[in-house]
Design an enzyme around this catalytic site. Sequence first.
Site, PDB file in Angstrom:
ATOM      1  N   HIS A 109     -12.926 -21.508   7.571  1.00 34.85           N
ATOM      2  CA  HIS A 109     -12.976 -20.218   7.713  1.00 34.85           C
ATOM      3  C   HIS A 109     -14.529 -19.527   7.700  1.00 34.85           C
ATOM      4  CE1 HIS A 109     -11.481 -16.372   7.175  1.00 34.85           C
ATOM      5  NE2 HIS A 109     -12.397 -15.990   6.216  1.00 34.85           N
ATOM      6  N   THR A 144      -3.178 -16.932   3.303  1.00 38.94           N
ATOM      7  CA  THR A 144      -3.924 -16.814   4.445  1.00 38.94           C
ATOM      8  C   THR A 144      -5.493 -17.237   3.662  1.00 38.94           C
ATOM      9  OG1 THR A 144      -2.881 -15.148   5.241  1.00 38.94           O
ATOM     10  CG2 THR A 144      -5.146 -15.342   5.791  1.00 38.94           C
TER      11      THR A 144
HETATM   12  C1  GRF Z   1     -14.331 -20.463  13.548  1.00 35.18           C
HETATM   13  O1  GRF Z   1     -15.255 -19.297  13.321  1.00 35.18           O
HETATM   14  C2  GRF Z   1     -13.543 -20.835  12.641  1.00 35.18           C
HETATM   15  O2  GRF Z   1     -14.367 -20.492  11.478  1.00 35.18           O
HETATM   16  C3  GRF Z   1     -12.310 -19.864  12.681  1.00 35.18           C
HETATM   17  O3  GRF Z   1     -12.228 -19.697  13.962  1.00 35.18           O
HETATM   18  C4  GRF Z   1     -13.522 -20.003  14.708  1.00 35.18           C
HETATM   19  C5  GRF Z   1     -13.219 -20.935  15.869  1.00 35.18           C
HETATM   20  O4  GRF Z   1     -14.083 -21.304  16.701  1.00 35.18           O
HETATM   21  N1  GRF Z   1     -11.238 -20.404  11.823  1.00 35.18           N
HETATM   22  P1  GRF Z   1     -14.105 -22.501  17.531  1.00 35.18           P
HETATM   23  O5  GRF Z   1     -12.781 -22.320  18.587  1.00 35.18           O
HETATM   24  O6  GRF Z   1     -14.246 -23.772  16.931  1.00 35.18           O
HETATM   25  O7  GRF Z   1     -15.235 -22.280  18.607  1.00 35.18           O
END
Ligand code: GRF
Length: 212
Positions: A109, A144
Amino acid sequence: MKVPVGVLASGSGTNLQAILDRCADPAYPARVACVVVNRKGAGALERARRAGVPARFVSHRERPREAFEAELVAALREHGVRWVALAGFMRLLGPTFLDAFPGRVLNIHPALLPAFPGLHAQARAHARGVRVAGATVHLVDAGTDTGPIVAQAAVPVRQEDDAEALAARILAAEHRLYPMALRWAVEGRLRVEGRRVRVDLPPGEQTWIWAP
Ligand code: GRF
């Protein structure tokens, strides 16, 4: 023997890519056994294909959540998956999924939880004027972004940053953090004690990183 990991993604898949890149190292203890996306255009699909990893699209639309989750579980089991990494997977998971991989689902996250759970965390942190932002890898529970915290990356917020610049710095930190935490998970280094996770750390590693 590398531990088979399943990755669930909805978007561009840069965290998936960071994990794939680390898995290419023979000394890294995990391999991505399968990728499942719930959006047809997800860049993660193409990244999996390029890496030669089996990838599948499973739709969540117009069906009960249980049916969607059961199909995810079946896809992962087909490839012998032991741990699951959510990487930009934009669906909440319920008991049908979580009971199939008890205590074995990680998420990343883009905030220093428990601050800023939910969507647009980077923009909300920026708007709130925080001085240190970051990312968190946690075990997934039914809430969440509420599960026990495994590792965190802290990044500075610079005066000249707009929300996009901050988000980019956080994302770069995520790419360092996730493969590290996933490695601890597959090596059996995580011990959940209530809401806390104790990590049997490899020498020289910490449960946090500073990623300026
Ligand atoms: C990241 O910022 C992650 O923390 C969040 O969604 C985004 C995913 O980015 N859960 P990616 O698809 O890995 O580029």
